[in-house]
Design an enzyme around this catalytic site. Structure first.
Site, PDB file in Angstrom:
ATOM      1  N   ARG A 181      40.342  46.538  51.653  1.00 32.17           N
ATOM      2  CA  ARG A 181      40.258  45.156  52.117  1.00 32.17           C
ATOM      3  C   ARG A 181      41.112  44.917  53.358  1.00 32.17           C
ATOM      4  O   ARG A 181      40.631  44.409  54.347  1.00 32.17           O
ATOM      5  CB  ARG A 181      40.643  44.208  50.988  1.00 32.17           C
ATOM      6  CG  ARG A 181      40.334  42.773  51.317  1.00 32.17           C
ATOM      7  CD  ARG A 181      40.210  41.900  50.093  1.00 32.17           C
ATOM      8  NE  ARG A 181      41.430  41.879  49.299  1.00 32.17           N
ATOM      9  CZ  ARG A 181      41.647  41.032  48.310  1.00 32.17           C
ATOM     10  NH1 ARG A 181      40.737  40.145  47.989  1.00 32.17           N
ATOM     11  NH2 ARG A 181      42.762  41.056  47.620  1.00 32.17           N
ATOM     12  N   ASP A 183      42.496  49.882  46.477  1.00 33.73           N
ATOM     13  CA  ASP A 183      43.071  49.657  47.816  1.00 33.73           C
ATOM     14  C   ASP A 183      44.530  50.093  47.898  1.00 33.73           C
ATOM     15  O   ASP A 183      45.059  50.273  48.985  1.00 33.73           O
ATOM     16  CB  ASP A 183      42.977  48.175  48.190  1.00 33.73           C
ATOM     17  CG  ASP A 183      41.545  47.741  48.461  1.00 33.73           C
ATOM     18  OD1 ASP A 183      40.658  48.609  48.497  1.00 33.73           O
ATOM     19  OD2 ASP A 183      41.322  46.525  48.619  1.00 33.73           O
TER      20      ASP A 183
END
Lengths: 394, 394
Positions: free
Chosen positions: A187, A140
């Site tokens: 996320r 991420d």
């Protein structure tokens, strides 16, 4: 009389990456080279295993095995999503004491930074001499205090190549299958989805639309952008972050959940599924959705060489930091000044990283307009490495 | 006075592959080397473009462009799913005549073999001197009369690496995300989904279940197989062909369609989507589904070197066959006798290939039991090339 050196414990935590095991290899190799510790243990599935006393002695694993593990995706020790709770603390300290652990290395993201910091503080309170050094890891790329995170470059490489391929395919298929929507992980931030832009060399190139969590998706605008590309080029590709949202929350949250578990929790299909239905309906053109899922973080042929190298480097730096007396810190990756890309490591306090999320900054993304800026591509390119250059006739 | 050599026309048809442009490159290169034709034209989007007179003169495209196109996924001329209808025949012959086409090269699968044969027959009837040579192409590997099809090795490589990666990931994630179901392409046959088995070296390795169209899926058995692997290894991976079916038809056909178009046609989610809901519910473990879609046939880092080479070779062989007076034929790939893999080309009549589907033979698959046999992996390995070897601790 010399004191027997203290033992070390390593754990891996959070979502896997293509290079999580390179960092593990870096730690064990540097530890072996330095002869710094007694035994080197690994926790099976991180906190989960540690709480149950499930550890494995890594000290005598042969070098040939390590070389192979360093190039395997996944997490050789096993990973976990278990977060530390206050009740866990005394149990964990007990486990560490039982194994005479003086050094704890945690390869993980921002949850792991919180875990490391809490344990560091609690150990001090309990008078337990514990050195804690974290190694960053996440596809991420959302950790603060570091230029980028090991794992990101390889996943970004997958995403860039996937968009390039899907673009070539949709363009070639034309009327038969002209529109594709790909769903990419991430996320809270769009770093990974944004990487889909890296292979784009001209306006015609995919992706034509990228949706990031930083910018709420306006459904009408999304369809209009797809339609514009389709009208102009005969095909259109969108890359959508799995957590892209509308201004009202979950995209497609008004749909039926695709699955309701025994506890009544609804599971919704991701945004690509929803948006492909929307585009199919509005434009009367059947629209594919693609969801590479864990493939994007485990596809070994997409690993970035630089990412592999830096992940190992970060592991080695953690051991050196511990030997130099640093604790309650996380290794960071920094870009050395100068025009050619060079990565050096640094250190940051764990409590400055734990629980924080680095969204894409304004020099990389105009979040209001949803537009990536050229500085982002300059930032990303060296992490991903050279991409192939596709050609068209005429 | 010498007659000006006749012109050639090339078209690409059907689903794209990683090597469809290698075959195109093979044809134009061999044609240029031999000086066999006048001008070499390409049909834009195959029959679709040809019917509308949309062609492009390829003769003077520079070699440097070709080299790059040869390594680009998609179809540089554009592809199509348009099938030939009786009404098309005179229009197509008219287009060919207008361009003085004497040689027609079609890179495609079994629909294209039908097209080629029909046009060959109709041209003869019409007294039009036309040489038709097809070049095989399909990731589905379902053409008869050929050992394998260009395009298959690369897609198979993607599928094998994707299963290996997803396995490493699910095993590492353990309780957090232990079960993954991947959906792989394949219109009528399981050749591609079966390739997921190639990276499996021990029982613990993914995939633990593979569902092919050749063997109807029994839902209870499927769940039991997943549960058995999950119980034994702590994770489970299934690879399911997009056209895997139950004994009653479409898997999940009893579900709501995910999308209904303006004509009222329902679109169902694929079997991976359905089966992941089923497994989640039955085992009370959240189960991922992954659908790489066109990525599996366009991901350039998964291209098999041998596949690229053979695709070009097949294109070159088509030109030589045409020059040697063959027509109404398709190039085939044959395995030369001997223990080391060597591929040679042959020819087969188009009407022996058109419209036929080669399902997996009994020496490769026990269809009743749904079990792959070792002979299949021996067949597949040289087409895919060397796979990495992942390692585990202990």
């Amino acid at each position: 009389m010399t004191t027997r050196p203290k033992n070390a414990l390593i754990m891996q935590s959070g979502g896997c990456t293509n290079v999580l095991n390179s960092s593990l290899f870096g730690i064990v190799s540097e530890a072996a080279d330095a002869g710094a510790f007694g035994r080197v243990h690994g926790a099976s599935h991180g906190l989960e295993g540690l709480l149950e006393g499930k550890t494995v002695d890594l000290t005598d694993v042969p070098q040939a095995t390590w070389r192979r593990i360093a190039r395997s995706p996944g997490a050789a020790l096993g990973s976990t999503r278990r977060k530390l709770t206050p009740d866990d603390v005394p149990i964990v300290l007990g486990r560490l004491a039982a194994l005479s652990i003086g050094y704890w290395f945690i390869i993980g993201g921002n949850d792991s930074a919180e875990t490391g910091h809490t344990l560091s503080v609690e150990a001090t309170k309990a008078g337990y001499d514990l050195t804690v050094v974290n190694v960053p890891k996440t596809i991420d790329n959302d950790l603060v205090m570091t230029d980028h995170c090991p794992g990101y470059g390889s996943a970004a490489r997958f995403v860039a190549l996937a968009a390039m391929g899907a673009g070539a395919d949709a363009e070639a298929m034309g009327a038969a299958s002209p529109i594709t929507i790909q769903e990419v992980m991430g996320r809270d931030t769009g770093w990974l989805a944004a990487a889909a832009a890296l292979g784009r060399r001209e306006e015609r190139d995919a992706p034509h639309v990228i949706c990031l969590p930083e910018t709420p998706v306006d459904e009408d605008r999304f369809v209009a952008q797809i339609e514009a590309a389709y009208t102009r080029f005969g095909f259109a590709v969108a890359v959508v972050s799995e957590n892209a949202r509308s201004a009202n929350g979950v995209l497609g949250g008004q749909c039926e959940p695709w699955f309701v578990d025994d506890f009544g929790h609804p599971y919704y299909d991701g945004p690509a599924h929803y948006l492909s239905g929307l585009v199919s309906k509005r434009l009367s053109v059947r629209t594919r959705y693609e969801k590479p899922g864990t493939i994007q973080r485990s596809f070994v042929a997409a690993a970035s060489r630089r990412d592999l190298t830096e992940a190992e480097m970060a592991g080695r730096a953690a051991v050196r930091a511990a030997m130099n007396g640093h604790t309650d810190v996380i290794v960071t990756l920094e870009r050395a000044p100068g025009s050619a890309y060079e990565c050096i490591t640094g250190l940051a306090p764990l409590d400055a990283v734990g629980g924080k999320v680095r969204t894409m900054p304004s020099e990389f993304l105009d979040a209001a307009a949803g537009e990536l800026k050229p500085a982002f591509l300059r930032y990303l390119r060296p992490l991903v490495g050279r991409l192939p250059r596709f050609a068209r006739l005429g």
